[in-house]
Design an enzyme around this catalytic site. Structure first.
Site, short mmCIF file in Angstrom:
data_model
loop_
_atom_site.label_atom_id
_atom_site.label_comp_id
_atom_site.label_asym_id
_atom_site.label_seq_id
_atom_site.Cartn_x
_atom_site.Cartn_y
_atom_site.Cartn_z
N HIS A 98 1.32 -1.05 -0.23
CA HIS A 98 0.42 0.14 -0.64
C HIS A 98 1.01 1.32 -0.38
O HIS A 98 2.04 1.57 0.86
CB HIS A 98 -0.87 0.05 1.41
CG HIS A 98 -0.19 0.04 2.52
ND1 HIS A 98 0.51 1.16 3.38
CD2 HIS A 98 0.38 -1.10 3.41
CE1 HIS A 98 0.87 1.42 4.40
NE2 HIS A 98 1.13 -0.25 4.16
N HIS A 107 12.06 -0.88 -12.59
CA HIS A 107 12.36 -1.98 -13.20
C HIS A 107 11.95 -2.89 -11.51
O HIS A 107 12.62 -2.75 -10.93
CB HIS A 107 13.39 -2.44 -13.83
CG HIS A 107 13.21 -4.80 -13.84
ND1 HIS A 107 13.63 -5.21 -15.46
CD2 HIS A 107 12.56 -5.40 -14.08
CE1 HIS A 107 14.00 -6.24 -15.41
NE2 HIS A 107 13.03 -6.59 -14.33
#
Length: 151
Positions: A98, A107
């Site tokens: 979250h 990446h």
């Protein structure tokens, strides 16, 4: 039709994802694993329309924002209140908890875990199986090896 720009190992996985994705009208994805090279190509091809690809076996919370050109692979999990930039790779089995903010051209490698409230700067690489502890700010264009603990 989705056009794939790239032909390396990452492109193989993207081709498989495209084969199982909703159809787009003349959209592109840059299937280049190197973050700096992906940015150069995105700048060079800026006049094209880029699609966002999310594997059907990934979980992306309904309120997550995902930028154009981003690819989210199988078994990735992205939890609520997260923002993901443009041309990002969220690889297989990566977990982003979250309230994270992921910059453009990042990446997140297979199996990496980002705990809550993490910010990842543009172009950063988080290696396979790396763990980013809660609230960490990862520097832009930094490189973190597989198995790293980033705090």
């Amino acid at each position: 039709m989705i056009h794939i720009h790239g032909d390396g190992g990452h492109a193989k996985v993207v081709r498989d994802l495209v084969a199982h994705s909703p159809h787009w009208d003349d959209a592109w994805v840059i299937a280049v694993g190197d973050n700096a090279d992906r940015k150069k190509e995105a700048e060079r091809l800026a006049d094209l329309t880029f699609c966002t690809l999310i594997h059907s076996r990934a979980y992306v919370a309904p309120d997550v924002t995902v930028g154009a050109g981003t690819v989210i692979m199988a078994a990735a999990v992205i939890q609520p209140a997260t923002t993901i930039g443009r041309h990002v790779i969220v690889n297989s089995c990566a977990s982003i908890d979250h309230d994270c903010v992921i910059g453009d051209f990042v990446h997140i490698a297979p199996g990496a875990v980002l705990c809550g409230g993490v910010t990842v700067g543009e172009g950063a690489f988080i290696g396979a199986g790396a763990i980013v502890v809660p609230g960490t700010k990862v520097e832009a264009w930094s490189f973190h090896k597989a198995g790293s603990v980033i705090k």
